[in-house]
Motif scaffolding. Sequence first.
Motif, PDB file in Angstrom:
ATOM      1  N   SER A 178      -5.492   1.158   5.041  1.00  0.00           N
ATOM      2  CA  SER A 178      -5.537   1.909   3.941  1.00  0.00           C
ATOM      3  C   SER A 178      -6.975   2.926   3.779  1.00  0.00           C
ATOM      4  O   SER A 178      -6.817   3.872   3.100  1.00  0.00           O
ATOM      5  CB  SER A 178      -5.226   1.119   2.659  1.00  0.00           C
ATOM      6  OG  SER A 178      -6.466   0.205   2.664  1.00  0.00           O
ATOM      7  N   ASN A 179      -7.893   2.224   4.412  1.00  0.00           N
ATOM      8  CA  ASN A 179      -9.075   2.874   4.501  1.00  0.00           C
ATOM      9  C   ASN A 179      -9.327   3.967   5.412  1.00  0.00           C
ATOM     10  O   ASN A 179      -9.965   4.979   5.481  1.00  0.00           O
ATOM     11  CB  ASN A 179     -10.399   1.708   4.717  1.00  0.00           C
ATOM     12  CG  ASN A 179     -10.439   1.000   3.396  1.00  0.00           C
ATOM     13  OD1 ASN A 179     -10.199   1.307   2.264  1.00  0.00           O
ATOM     14  ND2 ASN A 179     -10.739  -0.396   3.621  1.00  0.00           N
ATOM     15  N   ILE A 215      -6.770   5.512   6.940  1.00  0.00           N
ATOM     16  CA  ILE A 215      -5.357   6.653   6.999  1.00  0.00           C
ATOM     17  C   ILE A 215      -6.080   7.833   6.843  1.00  0.00           C
ATOM     18  O   ILE A 215      -5.548   8.933   7.266  1.00  0.00           O
ATOM     19  CB  ILE A 215      -4.469   6.375   6.040  1.00  0.00           C
ATOM     20  CG1 ILE A 215      -3.102   7.028   6.358  1.00  0.00           C
ATOM     21  CG2 ILE A 215      -4.967   6.354   4.453  1.00  0.00           C
ATOM     22  CD1 ILE A 215      -2.526   6.614   7.538  1.00  0.00           C
ATOM     23  N   THR A 216      -7.174   8.169   5.942  1.00  0.00           N
ATOM     24  CA  THR A 216      -7.555   9.442   5.573  1.00  0.00           C
ATOM     25  C   THR A 216      -8.394  10.055   6.848  1.00  0.00           C
ATOM     26  O   THR A 216      -8.708  11.351   6.820  1.00  0.00           O
ATOM     27  CB  THR A 216      -8.702   9.517   4.424  1.00  0.00           C
ATOM     28  OG1 THR A 216      -9.421   8.532   4.600  1.00  0.00           O
ATOM     29  CG2 THR A 216      -7.919   9.060   3.208  1.00  0.00           C
ATOM     30  N   GLY A 261       0.804   5.663   0.218  1.00  0.00           N
ATOM     31  CA  GLY A 261       0.068   6.826   0.357  1.00  0.00           C
ATOM     32  C   GLY A 261       1.057   8.292   0.234  1.00  0.00           C
ATOM     33  O   GLY A 261       2.151   7.953   0.226  1.00  0.00           O
ATOM     34  N   TRP A 303       0.857  -1.024   0.059  1.00  0.00           N
ATOM     35  CA  TRP A 303      -0.076   0.173  -0.010  1.00  0.00           C
ATOM     36  C   TRP A 303       0.948   1.108  -0.052  1.00  0.00           C
ATOM     37  O   TRP A 303       1.989   1.092   0.540  1.00  0.00           O
ATOM     38  CB  TRP A 303      -0.865   0.257   1.167  1.00  0.00           C
ATOM     39  CG  TRP A 303      -1.704   1.297   1.258  1.00  0.00           C
ATOM     40  CD1 TRP A 303      -2.665   1.858   0.641  1.00  0.00           C
ATOM     41  CD2 TRP A 303      -1.073   2.611   2.172  1.00  0.00           C
ATOM     42  NE1 TRP A 303      -2.971   3.156   0.997  1.00  0.00           N
ATOM     43  CE2 TRP A 303      -2.068   3.505   1.999  1.00  0.00           C
ATOM     44  CE3 TRP A 303      -0.015   2.522   3.089  1.00  0.00           C
ATOM     45  CZ2 TRP A 303      -1.865   4.648   2.829  1.00  0.00           C
ATOM     46  CZ3 TRP A 303      -0.015   3.922   3.770  1.00  0.00           C
ATOM     47  CH2 TRP A 303      -0.886   4.911   3.615  1.00  0.00           C
ATOM     48  N   THR A 332      -3.220  11.106   0.780  1.00  0.00           N
ATOM     49  CA  THR A 332      -4.135  10.689  -0.231  1.00  0.00           C
ATOM     50  C   THR A 332      -3.733   9.144  -0.007  1.00  0.00           C
ATOM     51  O   THR A 332      -2.442   8.806   0.106  1.00  0.00           O
ATOM     52  CB  THR A 332      -4.026  11.025  -1.465  1.00  0.00           C
ATOM     53  OG1 THR A 332      -2.554  11.020  -1.776  1.00  0.00           O
ATOM     54  CG2 THR A 332      -4.489  12.228  -1.637  1.00  0.00           C
ATOM     55  N   SER A 333      -4.731   8.324  -0.231  1.00  0.00           N
ATOM     56  CA  SER A 333      -4.434   6.656  -0.266  1.00  0.00           C
ATOM     57  C   SER A 333      -4.563   5.952  -1.721  1.00  0.00           C
ATOM     58  O   SER A 333      -5.534   6.004  -2.196  1.00  0.00           O
ATOM     59  CB  SER A 333      -5.313   6.183   0.882  1.00  0.00           C
ATOM     60  OG  SER A 333      -5.224   4.877   0.859  1.00  0.00           O
ATOM     61  N   SER A 334      -3.650   5.451  -1.714  1.00  0.00           N
ATOM     62  CA  SER A 334      -3.826   4.615  -3.156  1.00  0.00           C
ATOM     63  C   SER A 334      -4.464   3.219  -3.109  1.00  0.00           C
ATOM     64  O   SER A 334      -4.129   2.552  -2.095  1.00  0.00           O
ATOM     65  CB  SER A 334      -2.361   4.469  -3.838  1.00  0.00           C
ATOM     66  OG  SER A 334      -1.837   5.685  -4.354  1.00  0.00           O
TER      67      SER A 334
END
Length: 254
Positions: free
Chosen positions: A151-152, A154-155, A61, A59, A165-167
């Motif tokens: 990853s969900n 982190i924002t 970011g 992941w 921003t998360s990729s």
Amino acid sequence: MKNEIKFYWVIGGSIVLSVFILSSFSTLRSSVSYFFPNKDDISVTGSTRMDFTSNLIVWKGQFIKKDMNLKNAYSQIKKDKKTIQDFLLSKNVEDSEIVFKSINIIKDYKNKSKYNNDGDKVDSEKIFNGYWLSQEVEITSKNVDLIENVSNDITELIEQDVYITSSPPKYYYTNLGELKIEMIKNAAEDGLLRAQTSVKGGGGKLGELLETSIGVFQILGENSNDSFSWGGTLNTSHKKKTAYVNVKQRYEID
């Protein structure tokens, strides 16, 4: 005169003998072909598919800061880095799995237009508008479900003025080599069964394997719209995947 007659008899006899030998050889060759005919063969394609779940996740970011003063921007992004690292550790991410890449610095400019008394644009100039600093964070882990959740989440740090921003995560399988070997074996066995069934149904007997070749692997996401490609497909956007492979074989028929 007698010697000439003998000479012609010898020549004639040689010609007759040559014709006889050639005729006999041709007959013998036909007999050999009759008793040892070319054997027939059969070509088949065996195939297999296998579902599996990825056991490695990657992941990425990216977080950014902007300030008219470079030192201030650098100080702020260092602070954000610490906030992100603490957040990840609080979510049970291993420190050894976290990598912060180098900081990227961009000077930002904006265009300012100049107009005459009639309102027509006559010139423009670039005006410095501050420094953009960005940094990338990357996590590589075998704890796939945990990093998916991170990853969900982190924002959430945006509430702390961390603009990140998360990729979408990428998914891999570390035992792909072993999986491919097992699939080749299964596809080859499938081809053998097809050949045996076909030949036996026609009253024949399957002979030796004459030729075999392995097709490219197609690894698609489960329930995705991925397509087979000539060079093979490797899906990294789905955790659950399906792999396909064909094995072509040619067997002798006894």
